[in-house]
Design a protein around this motif. Structure first.
Motif, mmCIF file in Angstrom:
data_model
loop_
_atom_site.group_PDB
_atom_site.id
_atom_site.type_symbol
_atom_site.label_atom_id
_atom_site.label_comp_id
_atom_site.label_asym_id
_atom_site.label_seq_id
_atom_site.Cartn_x
_atom_site.Cartn_y
_atom_site.Cartn_z
ATOM 1 N N ARG A 216 48.026 39.806 23.272
ATOM 2 C CA ARG A 216 47.131 40.441 24.235
ATOM 3 C C ARG A 216 47.149 39.680 25.550
ATOM 4 O O ARG A 216 47.555 38.519 25.607
ATOM 5 C CB ARG A 216 45.713 40.513 23.660
ATOM 6 C CG ARG A 216 45.587 41.515 22.521
ATOM 7 C CD ARG A 216 44.251 41.460 21.820
ATOM 8 N NE ARG A 216 44.081 42.572 20.879
ATOM 9 C CZ ARG A 216 44.657 42.644 19.686
ATOM 10 N NH1 ARG A 216 45.427 41.636 19.268
ATOM 11 N NH2 ARG A 216 44.469 43.702 18.909
ATOM 12 N N ALA A 217 46.705 40.380 26.590
ATOM 13 C CA ALA A 217 46.694 39.783 27.924
ATOM 14 C C ALA A 217 45.970 38.443 27.911
ATOM 15 O O ALA A 217 44.903 38.300 27.305
ATOM 16 C CB ALA A 217 46.023 40.735 28.906
ATOM 17 N N TYR A 249 51.088 35.546 28.812
ATOM 18 C CA TYR A 249 51.067 36.995 29.059
ATOM 19 C C TYR A 249 50.152 37.250 30.252
ATOM 20 O O TYR A 249 48.949 37.430 30.112
ATOM 21 C CB TYR A 249 50.584 37.710 27.802
ATOM 22 C CG TYR A 249 50.613 39.226 27.873
ATOM 23 C CD1 TYR A 249 51.188 39.931 28.932
ATOM 24 C CD2 TYR A 249 50.055 39.983 26.841
ATOM 25 C CE1 TYR A 249 51.207 41.297 28.971
ATOM 26 C CE2 TYR A 249 50.068 41.370 26.863
ATOM 27 C CZ TYR A 249 50.637 42.016 27.944
ATOM 28 O OH TYR A 249 50.656 43.386 27.983
ATOM 29 N N ASP A 250 50.746 37.292 31.451
ATOM 30 C CA ASP A 250 49.971 37.397 32.691
ATOM 31 C C ASP A 250 49.755 38.853 33.091
ATOM 32 O O ASP A 250 50.382 39.767 32.541
ATOM 33 C CB ASP A 250 50.684 36.637 33.818
ATOM 34 C CG ASP A 250 52.098 37.133 34.047
ATOM 35 O OD1 ASP A 250 52.272 38.315 34.405
ATOM 36 O OD2 ASP A 250 53.054 36.349 33.841
ATOM 37 N N PRO A 251 48.869 39.106 34.067
ATOM 38 C CA PRO A 251 48.553 40.490 34.468
ATOM 39 C C PRO A 251 49.750 41.280 34.977
ATOM 40 O O PRO A 251 49.841 42.493 34.747
ATOM 41 C CB PRO A 251 47.501 40.304 35.570
ATOM 42 C CG PRO A 251 46.857 38.984 35.249
ATOM 43 C CD PRO A 251 47.955 38.127 34.720
ATOM 44 N N GLY A 254 51.547 42.481 32.146
ATOM 45 C CA GLY A 254 50.722 43.502 31.496
ATOM 46 C C GLY A 254 50.919 44.868 32.110
ATOM 47 O O GLY A 254 50.983 45.879 31.397
ATOM 48 N N ARG A 258 52.357 48.214 30.118
ATOM 49 C CA ARG A 258 51.664 49.505 30.072
ATOM 50 C C ARG A 258 52.552 50.635 30.592
ATOM 51 O O ARG A 258 52.538 51.744 30.049
ATOM 52 C CB ARG A 258 50.358 49.428 30.860
ATOM 53 C CG ARG A 258 49.279 48.594 30.161
ATOM 54 C CD ARG A 258 47.931 48.744 30.832
ATOM 55 N NE ARG A 258 47.930 48.179 32.173
ATOM 56 C CZ ARG A 258 47.698 46.904 32.457
ATOM 57 N NH1 ARG A 258 47.465 46.037 31.476
ATOM 58 N NH2 ARG A 258 47.707 46.463 33.707
ATOM 59 N N GLY A 270 48.317 47.934 26.709
ATOM 60 C CA GLY A 270 48.833 46.632 27.114
ATOM 61 C C GLY A 270 48.998 45.650 25.971
ATOM 62 O O GLY A 270 49.503 44.538 26.189
#
Length: 550
Positions: A216-217, A249-251, A254, A258, A270
């Motif tokens: 996960r993010a 796991y960076d934005p 992400g 998606r 995501g």
């Protein structure tokens, strides 16, 4: 009268073609009155008069055309023949079995015909015609018979009319060949994608991402760096600056995940879970196979779907209402579970039923409901169901019946579920009567629509937001469709509403296509149909790589 010089030519041509020029063949030739016709036409007539040519699909055409050649015209005109040979060189581009079309044999026949001998021209004429008809059939409507590949493929390809094709070919060869392939722009896009994929080296997408738990993010994992590299290679990720923490796991990553999930029919949450990793890890060869299979599917369905029609893509778990190319309704569906696979076929929707009664299929009544009755005699009343006797007699009270005395083989009743809350068909069903007993319907079980893989039903297709579909369908014939629907639902009674104009329904299964944005869309082969179709195509000689036989 058939003059002696023509008779001699015909006898010589027949001998050269291995034809026994019998009295019957001579009589048939004489009866057509080909006095003064070109020797090649006479030779062609003799060849087609042979007993083993009686079922030749080209025979009727040549008879109607006075045995005028399609491929070889007067004064050595062989442009049509050369155009076909050039087109056959592109067979592999269309993912067709190039070796099936015997290009080398045609080239030899072309060379022999150049000598001008009537027998050689007739031999070449028929060779080109037979290959052309096979190629035209394969390219325009598919190389396979769907039902021979999978029993659930109730798809009838639109096989071309052979005489019409030959007449068109004789009139405008280049245009006719160009127009053989499906005109749907989606077909050309898949063909281009196939060329792109075949041009990639096997390791172009880099190493596959290792398995493991969901990421996960904000979380950190050594797998993140591999996933990032894989998405870069697939064209879904581009770093603006060097990655400072490659395992985090960076934005930015992400957003790429998606976007990938949306294109691949996954919930765009995501979360890098098993299904997302499996989609990323598909090989180039896997994707080539999917494109090849779906090009064949488009050939099977190479016909006008109807200006206004419903299209269900089972592999995508979606339904669309399309009117003149505009999508009026696009929603999620639940299809048959793997043991209750929804078949592929086309039919016409004629009506819808509000507050439907569910006539429970016998297989469900005996295999699922009877065991529940044996555990709880009150089951039917709790589910608003009732027994119906086939003989017309009054069924017993379910609550006081010893159901242990019955088995699936001797269960004597039918089961119906009354309209109302909890009815398995929900508040509306959309009917296109067919011998598969398949239809679209509402459902009280809404939670399954949240899943990205939605194969759970007994074969029928459950629609998310079915009332919006009902409104879209009725808008073509009623000024206030929502008001009409509310009145029918409010009555509590089962009500049939006919469609003024039946609408074609196509239950399809597309696992690869190219979106309007140019991105490929791939879906899981939930029923294993891709695997069977690809195996059948490969058995015919279709290549996964760009090589081709002649």
């Amino acid at each position: 009268m058939y003059n002696s010089s023509n008779r001699v030519r015909a006898i010589v041509a027949g001998a050269a073609l291995g034809v026994i020029f019998t009295g019957a063949a001579y009589a048939e030739t004489t009866a057509t009155g080909l006095t003064g016709e070109a020797p090649a036409a006479v030779a062609l007539q003799v060849a087609l008069a042979a007993p083993d040519a009686a079922a030749d699909p080209a025979r009727a055409y040549y008879q109607s055309a006075a045995y005028r050649g399609v491929w070889f015209g007067p004064e050595g005109d062989d442009r049509a023949a050369r155009a076909l040979i050039a087109a056959l060189g592109e067979a592999d581009v269309h993912a067709l079995p190039a070796g099936r079309y015997r290009v080398q044999v045609l080239q030899a026949a072309l060379a022999a015909a150049a000598g001008g001998a009537p027998a050689a021209i007739a031999t070449a004429e028929l060779a080109f015609t037979r290959v052309f008809l096979a190629y035209a059939r394969d390219l325009s409507s598919g190389a396979l018979e769907p039902r021979s590949v999978d029993r659930d493929l109730h798809v009838v390809p639109p096989r071309p009319n052979e005489a019409f094709l030959l007449a068109r070919m004789a009139d405008s060869p280049v245009e006719t060949i160009v127009r053989l392939a499906p005109a749907d722009p989606g077909y050309a896009r898949l063909k281009d994608k196939l060329a792109d994929l075949r041009g990639l080296p096997p390791d172009a997408w880099g190493p596959t991402a290792p398995g493991g738990g969901s990421i996960r993010a904000g979380e950190s994992s050594p797998r993140v760096a591999v996933i990032r590299a894989r998405l870069v290679a697939l064209g879904y990720h581009q770093e603006i600056t060097p990655v400072l923490a490659p395992t985090v796991y960076d934005p930015l990553l992400g957003a790429s995940v998606r976007a990938f999930q949306r294109d691949y029919g996954l919930n765009d949450d995501g979360v890098i879970g098993q299904r997302t990793v499996e989609a990323m890890n598909a090989s180039i060869e896997d994707r080539i196979g999917q494109v090849i299979v779906n090009m064949e599917r488009m050939r099977w369905t190479n016909r006008d779907p109807g200006r206004r029609h419903i299209f269900v893509n089972q592999a995508d778990f979606t339904v669309q209402l399309i009117d003149d190319g505009v999508v009026l309704f696009d929603e999620r569906v639940v299809i048959g579970a793997r043991r209750h696979r929804t078949p592929e076929f086309s039919d016409e929707m004629t009506h819808m039923v509000f507050n439907p009664t569910w006539n429970v299929p016998r297989s469900i009544a005996t295999k699922e409901i009877l065991p529940l009755l044996q555990e709880d005699p009150e089951y039917l009343s709790k589910k608003n169901m009732r027994l119906v006797s086939s003989s017309g007699e009054t069924p017993p009270d379910p609550a006081t019946t010893d159901w242990s005395l019955y088995s699936a083989a001797d269960f004597p009743y039918r089961v119906k579920q009354n309209p109302g809350r909890g009815n398995s068909l929900g508040r509306v069903k959309f009917m296109f009567p067919n011998h598969h007993a398949i239809y679209l319907h509402d459902t009280p079980s809404k939670s399954l629509f949240r899943k990205d893989a939605r194969a759970f039903s007994h074969g029928c297709i459950r629609v998310q937001d079915p009332m919006r579909l009902a409104e879209a369908l009725l808008a073509a014939q009623n000024a206030d469709p929502s008001g009409l629907i509310e009145r029918h639902l409010g009555s509590g009674r089962e009500t049939v509403v006919q469609l003024d104009t039946p609408i074609p329904v196509h239950l399809d299964y597309r696992t690869a296509w190219i979106g309007d944005d140019g991105h490929a869309r791939y879906r899981e082969d939930v029923y294993g149909r891709d695997t069977r179709v690809l195996a059948a195509l490969v058995a015919l000689g279709v290549k996964l790589d760009a090589s081709a036989d002649g």
